[in-house]
Every structure is written in C-alpha cells, then in structure tokens.
Design a protein around this motif. Structure first.
Motif, PDB file in Angstrom:
ATOM      1  N   VAL A 132       0.851  -1.201   0.000  1.00  0.00           N
ATOM      2  CA  VAL A 132       0.000   0.000   0.000  1.00  0.00           C
ATOM      3  C   VAL A 132       0.882   1.244   0.000  1.00  0.00           C
ATOM      4  CG1 VAL A 132      -1.787   1.295   1.234  1.00  0.00           C
ATOM      5  CG2 VAL A 132      -1.763  -1.207   1.362  1.00  0.00           C
ATOM      6  N   GLU A 133       0.569   2.169  -0.883  1.00  0.00           N
ATOM      7  CA  GLU A 133       1.275   3.445  -0.893  1.00  0.00           C
ATOM      8  C   GLU A 133       0.243   4.570  -0.857  1.00  0.00           C
ATOM      9  OE1 GLU A 133       4.542   5.883  -3.610  1.00  0.00           O
ATOM     10  OE2 GLU A 133       3.735   3.998  -4.327  1.00  0.00           O
ATOM     11  N   PHE A 134       0.431   5.525   0.055  1.00  0.00           N
ATOM     12  CA  PHE A 134      -0.455   6.697   0.100  1.00  0.00           C
ATOM     13  C   PHE A 134       0.158   7.810  -0.747  1.00  0.00           C
ATOM     14  CE2 PHE A 134      -1.620   4.419   3.951  1.00  0.00           C
ATOM     15  CZ  PHE A 134      -3.003   4.517   3.932  1.00  0.00           C
ATOM     16  N   MET A 135      -0.671   8.471  -1.525  1.00  0.00           N
ATOM     17  CA  MET A 135      -0.200   9.555  -2.398  1.00  0.00           C
ATOM     18  C   MET A 135      -1.135  10.754  -2.256  1.00  0.00           C
ATOM     19  SD  MET A 135       0.195   7.310  -5.831  1.00  0.00           S
ATOM     20  CE  MET A 135       1.407   5.999  -5.973  1.00  0.00           C
ATOM     21  N   ALA A 136      -0.593  11.929  -2.492  1.00  0.00           N
ATOM     22  CA  ALA A 136      -1.437  13.131  -2.487  1.00  0.00           C
ATOM     23  C   ALA A 136      -2.428  13.060  -3.644  1.00  0.00           C
ATOM     24  CB  ALA A 136      -0.565  14.364  -2.608  1.00  0.00           C
ATOM     25  N   ALA A 137      -3.661  13.512  -3.402  1.00  0.00           N
ATOM     26  CA  ALA A 137      -4.690  13.431  -4.450  1.00  0.00           C
ATOM     27  C   ALA A 137      -5.419  14.764  -4.625  1.00  0.00           C
ATOM     28  CB  ALA A 137      -5.685  12.321  -4.108  1.00  0.00           C
ATOM     29  N   ASP A 138      -4.793  15.852  -4.175  1.00  0.00           N
ATOM     30  CA  ASP A 138      -5.448  17.166  -4.262  1.00  0.00           C
ATOM     31  C   ASP A 138      -5.812  17.546  -5.695  1.00  0.00           C
ATOM     32  OD1 ASP A 138      -5.166  17.693  -1.455  1.00  0.00           O
ATOM     33  OD2 ASP A 138      -3.037  17.953  -1.835  1.00  0.00           O
ATOM     34  N   GLU A 139      -5.003  17.074  -6.626  1.00  0.00           N
ATOM     35  CA  GLU A 139      -5.236  17.469  -8.032  1.00  0.00           C
ATOM     36  C   GLU A 139      -6.560  16.925  -8.577  1.00  0.00           C
ATOM     37  OE1 GLU A 139      -2.484  14.961 -10.748  1.00  0.00           O
ATOM     38  OE2 GLU A 139      -1.769  14.597  -8.722  1.00  0.00           O
ATOM     39  N   TYR A 140      -7.127  15.936  -7.885  1.00  0.00           N
ATOM     40  CA  TYR A 140      -8.389  15.345  -8.379  1.00  0.00           C
ATOM     41  C   TYR A 140      -9.613  15.933  -7.685  1.00  0.00           C
ATOM     42  CZ  TYR A 140      -4.921  11.944  -9.888  1.00  0.00           C
ATOM     43  OH  TYR A 140      -3.821  11.357 -10.441  1.00  0.00           O
ATOM     44  N   ALA A 141      -9.389  16.734  -6.652  1.00  0.00           N
ATOM     45  CA  ALA A 141     -10.523  17.247  -5.866  1.00  0.00           C
ATOM     46  C   ALA A 141     -11.267  18.346  -6.620  1.00  0.00           C
ATOM     47  CB  ALA A 141     -10.021  17.774  -4.526  1.00  0.00           C
ATOM     48  N   GLY A 142     -12.571  18.448  -6.338  1.00  0.00           N
ATOM     49  CA  GLY A 142     -13.383  19.532  -6.902  1.00  0.00           C
ATOM     50  C   GLY A 142     -13.688  19.361  -8.375  1.00  0.00           C
ATOM     51  N   ARG A 143     -13.481  18.149  -8.899  1.00  0.00           N
ATOM     52  CA  ARG A 143     -13.622  17.963 -10.355  1.00  0.00           C
ATOM     53  C   ARG A 143     -14.626  16.868 -10.711  1.00  0.00           C
ATOM     54  NH1 ARG A 143      -7.928  16.639 -12.426  1.00  0.00           N
ATOM     55  NH2 ARG A 143      -9.067  16.678 -14.408  1.00  0.00           N
ATOM     56  N   ASP A 144     -15.097  16.942 -11.955  1.00  0.00           N
ATOM     57  CA  ASP A 144     -16.035  15.961 -12.504  1.00  0.00           C
ATOM     58  C   ASP A 144     -15.326  14.600 -12.631  1.00  0.00           C
ATOM     59  OD1 ASP A 144     -17.630  14.419 -14.235  1.00  0.00           O
ATOM     60  OD2 ASP A 144     -18.460  16.219 -15.172  1.00  0.00           O
ATOM     61  N   LEU A 145     -15.972  13.575 -12.127  1.00  0.00           N
ATOM     62  CA  LEU A 145     -15.345  12.247 -12.173  1.00  0.00           C
ATOM     63  C   LEU A 145     -15.134  11.757 -13.606  1.00  0.00           C
ATOM     64  CD1 LEU A 145     -17.262  10.615  -9.180  1.00  0.00           C
ATOM     65  CD2 LEU A 145     -14.801  11.076  -9.285  1.00  0.00           C
ATOM     66  N   TYR A 146     -15.945  12.246 -14.544  1.00  0.00           N
ATOM     67  CA  TYR A 146     -15.740  11.857 -15.947  1.00  0.00           C
ATOM     68  C   TYR A 146     -14.426  12.420 -16.498  1.00  0.00           C
ATOM     69  CZ  TYR A 146     -20.346   9.746 -16.440  1.00  0.00           C
ATOM     70  OH  TYR A 146     -21.430   8.915 -16.321  1.00  0.00           O
ATOM     71  N   ASP A 147     -13.907  13.478 -15.880  1.00  0.00           N
ATOM     72  CA  ASP A 147     -12.588  13.998 -16.275  1.00  0.00           C
ATOM     73  C   ASP A 147     -11.475  13.307 -15.502  1.00  0.00           C
ATOM     74  OD1 ASP A 147     -13.785  15.813 -18.004  1.00  0.00           O
ATOM     75  OD2 ASP A 147     -14.001  17.323 -16.423  1.00  0.00           O
ATOM     76  N   VAL A 148     -11.769  12.959 -14.260  1.00  0.00           N
ATOM     77  CA  VAL A 148     -10.727  12.419 -13.386  1.00  0.00           C
ATOM     78  C   VAL A 148     -10.413  10.945 -13.699  1.00  0.00           C
ATOM     79  CG1 VAL A 148     -10.238  11.814 -10.979  1.00  0.00           C
ATOM     80  CG2 VAL A 148     -11.222  14.050 -11.527  1.00  0.00           C
ATOM     81  N   PHE A 149     -11.455  10.149 -13.957  1.00  0.00           N
ATOM     82  CA  PHE A 149     -11.204   8.714 -14.158  1.00  0.00           C
ATOM     83  C   PHE A 149     -10.207   8.431 -15.292  1.00  0.00           C
ATOM     84  CE2 PHE A 149     -13.958   5.408 -11.906  1.00  0.00           C
ATOM     85  CZ  PHE A 149     -14.005   6.143 -10.736  1.00  0.00           C
ATOM     86  N   PRO A 150     -10.350   9.070 -16.472  1.00  0.00           N
ATOM     87  CA  PRO A 150      -9.355   8.817 -17.526  1.00  0.00           C
ATOM     88  C   PRO A 150      -7.930   9.151 -17.067  1.00  0.00           C
ATOM     89  CG  PRO A 150     -11.269   9.948 -18.435  1.00  0.00           C
ATOM     90  CD  PRO A 150     -11.437   9.946 -16.945  1.00  0.00           C
ATOM     91  N   GLU A 151      -7.789  10.201 -16.244  1.00  0.00           N
ATOM     92  CA  GLU A 151      -6.445  10.554 -15.757  1.00  0.00           C
ATOM     93  C   GLU A 151      -5.892   9.464 -14.830  1.00  0.00           C
ATOM     94  OE1 GLU A 151      -6.256  14.471 -14.010  1.00  0.00           O
ATOM     95  OE2 GLU A 151      -7.379  15.356 -15.670  1.00  0.00           O
ATOM     96  N   LEU A 152      -6.779   8.894 -14.024  1.00  0.00           N
ATOM     97  CA  LEU A 152      -6.324   7.830 -13.119  1.00  0.00           C
ATOM     98  C   LEU A 152      -5.889   6.597 -13.916  1.00  0.00           C
ATOM     99  CD1 LEU A 152      -9.035   8.107 -10.287  1.00  0.00           C
ATOM    100  CD2 LEU A 152      -6.623   8.759 -10.118  1.00  0.00           C
ATOM    101  N   PHE A 153      -6.674   6.254 -14.947  1.00  0.00           N
ATOM    102  CA  PHE A 153      -6.290   5.092 -15.771  1.00  0.00           C
ATOM    103  C   PHE A 153      -4.997   5.375 -16.541  1.00  0.00           C
ATOM    104  CE2 PHE A 153     -10.890   4.008 -15.343  1.00  0.00           C
ATOM    105  CZ  PHE A 153     -10.706   2.777 -14.734  1.00  0.00           C
ATOM    106  N   GLU A 154      -4.825   6.614 -16.962  1.00  0.00           N
ATOM    107  CA  GLU A 154      -3.605   6.998 -17.669  1.00  0.00           C
ATOM    108  C   GLU A 154      -2.399   6.861 -16.733  1.00  0.00           C
ATOM    109  OE1 GLU A 154      -3.467   7.967 -20.853  1.00  0.00           O
ATOM    110  OE2 GLU A 154      -1.295   8.300 -20.742  1.00  0.00           O
TER     111      GLU A 154
END
Ligand code: SF4
Length: 585
Positions: A132-154
């Motif tokens: 398990v590794e914890f990482m900062a995720a501030d860049e994904y906050a406040g945003r539409d999940l339809y924009d965020v999910f492709p970035e996570l898969f990328e």
C-alpha cells in the motif's frame, strides 16, 4: 483464510493481518455489517474519527461464479444515523478478492483539512504480498469524475480498479455515494445509498486504486462442489425469461419495470402524488431499446457492468447523432429523475444521471430530492432546464446546493414540504408503498432506511416470480421477513441481487448458490442455513440501530401516506403497525 487490510487515515499507515477466525465464513454484507457492529460505536458521529468504512467482496467474488463481482461497503450512515451496507458491481470487488483481501477497513481521521489522499494497492511480486502506498490526491478534488477517471487510468494503467468519491463526498453530503468503474472505465457504478461517500470524504480519502495482478486468487476448499453449484446457478440464469440472454433485463434493462409499475398504479409520480405517469411510455425500457435502435440504426442489447455477469442488464443511451450520452439508465434513476419530477424525456433523465455520476451522487436520493424541491417551489414539475440547474447547484456546493445535497428529508424540512417520501431519513425508491404493500413493509422495517434492495417483494407482488401475491394484501410480515433474510444472505455471497429473479423460480439455482459458498468455504450449508445466516446478519444490524437510538418507532411510513389517497387506485397506507412490528418481533 484471507486477509484483513486496515488503512488508518490519522497517520496514513496500513496494516495487513489475517482475517480473524470468527469472520472466516462471512463475506460481503455479512462481513461489513459484522465488522461495523463489532468495531464502530453506534453513538459516534458518522463523519467523526470513530466511524469506519468497510469494503468486502462477497464469499464467491473473484471466482468463476456468474454475476458475482459485487463489493459491499458498510459503515454508520450520515443519512440514516444507522448501519449501512450499499453494494455495487465492479472490477474493484474481484481485484480485492484476487489479492486475498476479504475486508478493507478505513479508519481514523487526519487532523489537516482540505487535503486529499489516494491509496494505491498493488501486489508486490518480490515480497509476495500486498503493498500500500499513500499519495497526495489534491489534483483530483473539486472535479467531474468523468474527467478524473481517464487521468487515473492513464497514470496507474488500464487494468486498475477504482473506488472513490466525487465532489458530493468532499462536501460531506448526506447524498454522496461511492463510485466504482464499469467495464469501460466509466465512473458509473455506485454503492450509492446512505451517504457513505461522505464517510470516505471525512477521512480525507479520495480514491483507492487497486491493481491485483500477481495476486494469489481466491482459495477454494472444494472445487468440485463449487463447480457443481456454479453450473446449477448458470443454468438457471440462462433459462429464466427475466435473466436469460435477450431476455427482459438483457433487452430492456431494469427500465422494463417502468411500464409494468405504471400499469400497476405503483410508479411514484410528481413527488409521490400519483401512482401513474402519463409520460411513462416515453421513458420505459421499451422506449430506450427502440430509441437506441433508431439512433444507431441497429438493435443494441445490454452489457455487463462488471466482470463475469451473464445477465448483462446495463444499458447505454445514445444522443440523436449516435454518440454516447450516458451509461447506465437504470429503472430507479429514470424514475427518480423522470416520473417523480414529471419529466418524460430519456435525454433529460440521461443528462441528470450523468451529472449524478460526475458529481458523486446517489441517483435515487437526488431524484427524490428534486421532486421535493419542485413541490417546495424551487421549480415546476416537468421543468427539465431547472432540474439540470439545481443539479449543478449541488455539484458547485452553493447554499441551495448544499441543502439539496443533504438529501430529501433535509430538503423537505427546509422547504416546509410535508410530503417527504423517506423512512429513517432515506428516500424511497421507485415503488409506491400504498399501491404495493409488501415493499412498503420492507421500506418501513429495513435496517437501511427505505430500500427496495433490502427485500425485493416486487418479484412476487408485481412480477409473479415465485408465485403471484396480491399487491394490495396487507398481511405480509412473513413475506417481508423471508425476503429480508434471503437478501441479507445473497448480499453476502457477492452475487448481484438480480439473480433472485431466476433462483426464486428455479430451486436448483438457489441450491447452486449455496453449493458455490460451500465449495469456497468448505462449509456444509443447506437451504435451511440461508434463513439462519440472513437472520444473524439482520440481528446485528437491528442491534446496532437500536444502540444508535433508532427504535421500533422509526419502522413507520411517513404520515402523508396515511392521509392522502393515491390515484389511480385511491389507496392509502393502511398496513397496521402491529404487522410492521411483527417483522422483527
Ligand atoms: S445483472 Fe446488471 S446490475 Fe447485476 S451485475 Fe449484471 S449488469 Fe450489473
């Protein structure tokens, strides 16, 4: 034996241990509810450090059992104040199971606010164990999940599975679900009910990203017994008219129920003021199928939402130019955004559903809230444009949006609307209890608040599955109890509840489910154990709720249903309180 993984968000540490022996025969809802019962103070604040959030794949999840990729999520609900289990179909469930994780518990709370984290779970080949590794995720906050999910898969690779929250969870809304990806990577599968997204948000955890490649897979005590059960269940699912390929669910999706419930006078319309909607045919499963055919120039059958589903009820709705608008338009979502708001357009319901998915909302609660908001004067019934605007208010966290995001009960209180279709603070789904009494008994007595998935008595009351029962008959305490118990068992296996259509009619299919569990666990359960196991789970959930201050007096329908006659049958809620109290004597 399997593993219990704990993530402590106070100091962001992870501890992987063996699953205690006392939990070895539990999975899914049975395991989440037991862990919550054992470890969470029922009087704690749902958004405080003492609440916990538990993910558990079902007993047979991760195996070749058909339609079994469900993940249960449990905790104390910010919406009901009681225990909650919500489940979804997603690759996240088999991913955890494949790494041997029987339960994942997120606990504690960071001191710093407005800081978001992501937990990345992978299989460490060298150490031959989960890492398990914890990482900062501030860049994904406040945003539409339809924009965020492709970035996570990328970033993490196409093979990962994701559990997380949208802005609704960040705002700690009573209406906030937990999102999971579907097979195409859309942020569209939700453990939506009860505000568990807010619990995750309260812990500063935005996403869990899981890659199980290299994991040991699910241990199997007796593969022969398992295979026997798997075959019996598969045969039943492939044979039954509702679950077979090109059958009702595969062709029309769950929205096949719109016309059926409308005909029965049990489709809640314009905030539960009528049981029939004049625009029902335009938003029914048949319209969905024909509309796609017209827009695509060919017939389109539905797809699986998660690995290994052979029922395949999940649809995609297309725009007039043939491009995708949204997946999926479920019966409940079409009803809540459609008939319940006086809206008769699948394009509008599709747009509203997509907004819910993108913001991280439960579609049932959101549509019920819109219905109350319309009755309270924030919009006219049928005003699609205003409905979309209100949904954006929720997503932007404006003052009005925060009230609506708190859920149907809060919205009704703020707007002075007496017709609040809620039980224990949770909005009712798409079946009018005055017209279908058994599902009303389920709404009233469920440990989860108003919830059709706690005991789907619609099967016999409307669809004639396992024998036809009169929808208006009030004497259904035994029927309700039987459904509540059987459902608690099915929710523990990891199977989607939609297998119930087939296994309630085809006994060998239900026996197959029990055999599958025996094959995995090495138990000798029979059909008699189904009720016993369900009863044990419910007893813990009821005990938790009682200790949380939810008494039997909360097992009631809202008063307006006893005062207002529901057209077209002009029926009221007339099930005696004694019947409700007889469900959990
Ligand atoms: S039956 Fe439908 S909801 Fe259930 S797992 Fe299959 S596609 Fe998903």
């Amino acid at each position: 034996m399997g593993k219990l993984l704990r993530l402590n968000m106070t100091d962001r540490t992870a501890v992987l241990g063996d699953l205690p022996d006392k939990y070895k025969h539990l999975g899914g809802r049975g395991l989440t509810s037991t862990l919550v019962f054992d470890e969470v103070d029922p009087t704690c604040h749902p958004l405080g450090p003492n609440n916990k959030l538990v993910w558990a794949p079902g007993i047979v999840t991760g195996t070749a059992a058909p339609t079994s990729a469900r993940i249960s999520v449990g905790g104390k609900s910010p919406l009901t104040g009681g225990i909650k289990e919500a489940n979804a179909g997603s690759g996240f469930a088999p991913a955890l199971a494949n790494m041997g994780v029987r339960a994942l518990v997120v606990e504690g709370q960071p001191e710093e606010k407005d800081k978001w984290w992501l937990a990345h779970l992978t299989w460490d080949k060298d150490a031959d164990q989960l890492s398990v590794e914890f990482m900062a995720a501030d860049e994904y906050a406040g945003r539409d999940l339809y924009d965020v999910f492709p970035e996570l898969f990328e970033r993490f690779g196409k093979k990962v599975s994701i559990s997380g929250i949208g802005v609704a969870g960040e705002y700690l809304y009573g209406n906030s679900g937990l999102v999971f990806e579907d097979l195409e990577g859309r942020p569209s599968r939700y453990a939506g009910r009860g505000g568990l997204g807010a619990v995750m948000g309260s812990k500063g955890l935005k996403f869990i990203v899981c890659e199980s490649k290299g994991g040991p897979g699910v241990e199997m005590a007796d593969k022969k017994v398992f295979d026997q059960g798997r075959k019996a269940l598969t045969d039943a699912l492939l044979e039954h008219d509702i679950t077979k390929p090109k059958g009702a669910l595969n062709t029309y999706g769950t929205a096949v129920l719109i016309n059926i419930m409308n005909e029965a006078g049990g489709l809640p319309t314009r905030n539960f003021s009528n049981g029939r909607f004049e625009g029902a045919a335009k938003i029914a499963g048949e319209a969905l199928f024909e509309g796609n055919k017209e827009r695509l120039g060919k017939e389109l059958y539905n797809h699986a939402c998660s690995p290994g589903c052979i029922i395949r009820c999940s649809n995609t709705w297309h725009k007039p130019d043939g491009t995708e608008l949204v997946s999926c338009q479920e019966y409940e979502s079409i009803w809540s955004m459609g008939a319940n708001c006086g809206i008769d357009s699948l394009d509008v319901t599709g747009e509203l559903i997509k907004l819910c998915n993108g913001y991280g909302l439960d579609t049932i609660e959101a549509g019920a809230t819109l219905g109350v908001a319309m009755e309270g004067g924030l919009a006219e019934f049928g005003d699609a444009e205003k409905a979309v605007d209100l949904m954006h208010e929720i997503g932007k966290g404006t003052p009005v949006g925060r009230i609506l995001g708190a859920g149907t009960a809060t919205t009704a209180r703020v707007l002075g609307v007496k017709r609040a279709p809620v039980v224990k603070g949770q909005s009712m789904p798409a079946y009018e209890p005055r017209a279908v009494k058994g599902i009303g008994i389920i709404y009233a007595t469920s440990t989860m608040g108003a919830d059709h998935t706690s005991g789907y008595t619609i099967a016999p009351e409307i669809l004639g599955v396992s024998g036809k029962v009169d929808q208006f008959d009030r004497d259904k305490a035994d029927l309700a109890r039987g459904f509540l118990e059987a459902t608690a068992f099915i929710d523990s296996t990891g199977h989607c509840l939609f297998i119930a259509f087939a296994i309630l009619d085809i006994a060998s299919g239900f026996e197959g489910v029990v055999e599958e569990c025996n094959g995995v666990l090495g138990t000798n359960w029979t059909m008699d154990d189904v009720g016993r196991i369900g009863k044990e789970i419910l007893a813990k959930e009821v005990a938790f709720n009682r200790a949380a201050g939810i008494s039997k007096a909360a097992d009631r329908m809202p008063e307006f249903m006893k005062l207002e006659k529901l057209p077209p049958h002009d029926v009221m809620w007339d099930v005696p309180d004694e019947t409700l109290d007889a469900v959990f004597p």
